[in-house]
Motif scaffolding. Structure first.
Motif, mmCIF file in Angstrom:
data_model
loop_
_atom_site.group_PDB
_atom_site.id
_atom_site.type_symbol
_atom_site.label_atom_id
_atom_site.label_comp_id
_atom_site.label_asym_id
_atom_site.label_seq_id
_atom_site.Cartn_x
_atom_site.Cartn_y
_atom_site.Cartn_z
ATOM 1 N N SER A 10 0.817 -1.222 0.000
ATOM 2 C CA SER A 10 0.000 0.000 0.000
ATOM 3 C C SER A 10 0.845 1.264 0.000
ATOM 4 O O SER A 10 0.299 2.379 0.036
ATOM 5 N N ARG A 13 2.412 -1.010 -5.313
ATOM 6 C CA ARG A 13 1.846 -2.085 -6.137
ATOM 7 C C ARG A 13 2.238 -1.949 -7.611
ATOM 8 O O ARG A 13 2.017 -2.869 -8.398
ATOM 9 N N TYR A 25 2.075 4.700 4.357
ATOM 10 C CA TYR A 25 1.820 3.264 4.227
ATOM 11 C C TYR A 25 3.067 2.473 3.828
ATOM 12 O O TYR A 25 2.989 1.486 3.093
#
Length: 465
Positions: A352, A375, A448
């Motif tokens: 994330s 990602r 994140y």
């Protein structure tokens, strides 16, 4: 110059055949650059050859038999050797002159927001050579045609240099020319015509449909079209035509061309050269206002040539210096160098993660960004934050060492991302933008588990008159 203390002895050594290899090379260099040395050389060479010819005449041989210490045969050989050496030197001299005559003398300088190509490739020097095509996509390129004439090319434009003396073929776009009255002549081919300056300031605009117009702001120009008499335009006059069509005259449009390069100003710069572990909040950059730390996990520090967001989420603001008031088109160019962050172990597992660098206006509204997501292997993409549009993914990762440049041009409705330290680098991504506000801050944001590090950050403001 180096004569007479060095040149004349070297010439004498050449004439009597005793010159060494290094001295021969040094003398050749002197002769190429010093007209006075060449005159001395030719004078001594002619004198020596005259002596050779004299010794070859029987009447003179008897008269000079008692004073001649070098046999005639040897003298002839020396004479032939000297003639051979002279031929080499003269050939070298004229070869150098030919090379100099064909050396490109047309030079270019570009605004900080410019992006241009030479024959479809990024320029590798500031010379523009005969036969090359110049395509200016953004910004302004100023071309020095000769010491007293220049052309200001406003993108988008395409031109070909037809001679090293500054002759051009303008295929499309706008170019403004400024030439002194005694400037060497140059010609511009455009829309089937030839435009020649007569000491003047003038602009030419060429369109894709084959039409063009010429506007004279000072002095005069001569326009020659096939099958017509030469047309002379004076200050305040313009002419327009389409290739093969009639010529129409009108008043010149003074504001139709940008006549000078834009004003450039560094509004933020930091190389993080403070001692390591310098607290970032309130730190004074090299240029700009103190750093603003909006959010942080732990105390954000910088220094030792790095700003590294590792260790938690960060929301940091690089605040620009205030701009002087003024009108005209404005462009912002932000360049930065990324390096691998200190924390890399979690970058494959924390999917994330996000890294973002954003231009924001004075009200905190995001205008445009470069964004990297875990990602997507932390590779950058360009984003128009006003319309919510994104470019295709680039090949460059936020976790690696790269130079990147973000260019924001609200007047043209364009944002671009370039590889390199300026907008002249390869275009990695481009978007139309609906953003129009003036940015005041460059936001650095990570969360994140996303991290990045910078070793340099520079923001330039470009204002066109």
């Amino acid at each position: 110059m180096s004569r007479p203390s060095e040149t004349l002895p070297l010439i004498h050594e050449l004439v009597d055949g005793s010159i060494g290899k290094e001295d021969f090379a040094r003398l050749q260099e002197i002769l190429l650059r010093d007209p006075a040395a060449r005159r001395d050389y030719y004078a001594l060479l002619c004198t020596d050859q005259m002596l050779v010819d004299t010794y070859e005449m029987p009447d003179y041989l008897a008269a000079h038999a008692k004073v001649v210490t070098v046999p005639t045969v040897r003298r002839r050989k020396i004479g032939k050797v000297l003639l051979a050496l002279a031929a080499v030197l003269v050939a070298g001299f004229f070869t150098a002159m030919v090379i100099h005559a064909n050396t490109p003398r047309v030079t270019m300088t570009a605004s900080a927001d410019s992006h241009f190509l030479i024959d479809g490739k990024g320029a590798t020097s500031n010379f523009w050579k005969k036969g090359e095509m110049l395509d200016v996509h953004n910004g302004m390129v100023v071309v020095r045609l000769n010491p007293s004439a220049e052309a200001s090319i406003d993108g988008e434009a395409s031109l070909r240099l037809t001679s090293n003396d500054g002759d051009l073929e303008l295929r499309r776009g706008r170019t403004f020319f400024r030439a002194a009255a005694d400037s060497p002549g140059f010609e511009v081919k455009v829309a089937g015509a030839t435009v020649r300056h007569v000491g003047t300031d003038f602009g030419i605009r060429a369109l894709d449909d084959g039409s063009c117009d010429v506007h004279v702001l000072g002095g005069s120009v001569e326009i020659k079209r096939p099958g017509t008499d030469t047309l002379v335009l004076s200050a305040g006059e313009s002419a327009s035509w389409r290739d093969g069509g009639p010529t129409r005259r009108a008043a010149a449009e003074r504001l139709a061309f940008r006549q000078a390069p834009p004003v450039e100003r560094v509004i933020f710069e930091d190389d993080f050269s403070e001692p390591p572990d310098t607290v970032l909040a309130g730190k004074q950059p090299d240029t700009g206002k103190p750093w603003n730390v909006v959010e942080q996990q732990g105390i954000m520090t910088a220094g030792g040539g790095r700003l590294d967001t590792s260790g938690g989420f960060r929301h940091l603001g690089a605040v620009f210096t205030d701009l002087p008031p003024g009108d005209g088109r404005q462009v912002w160019v932000a360049s930065f160098t990324t390096t691998p962050p200190a924390v890399m172990a979690d970058k494959k597992t924390r999917r994330s993660g996000i890294e973002r660098i954003t231009l924001k206006d004075a009200n905190g509204k995001r205008l445009c960004s470069v964004v990297a997501l875990a990602r997507e292997n932390h590779c950058w993409r360009l984003r128009d934050d006003v319309a919510g549009k994104e470019s295709k993914l680039t090949r460059l990762s936020a976790l690696d060492t790269h130079d990147l440049t973000l260019r924001y041009d609200p007047a043209a409705g364009k944002i671009t991302l370039h590889a390199g330290t300026n907008a002249q680098g390869e275009t990695l991504a481009e978007l139309d933008t609906e953003a129009s506000a003036m940015p005041s801050t460059l936001e650095l944001w990570n969360d994140y588990g996303g991290d990045f590090a910078l070793s340099r950050l520079t923001v330039r403001h470009v204002r066109y008159p």
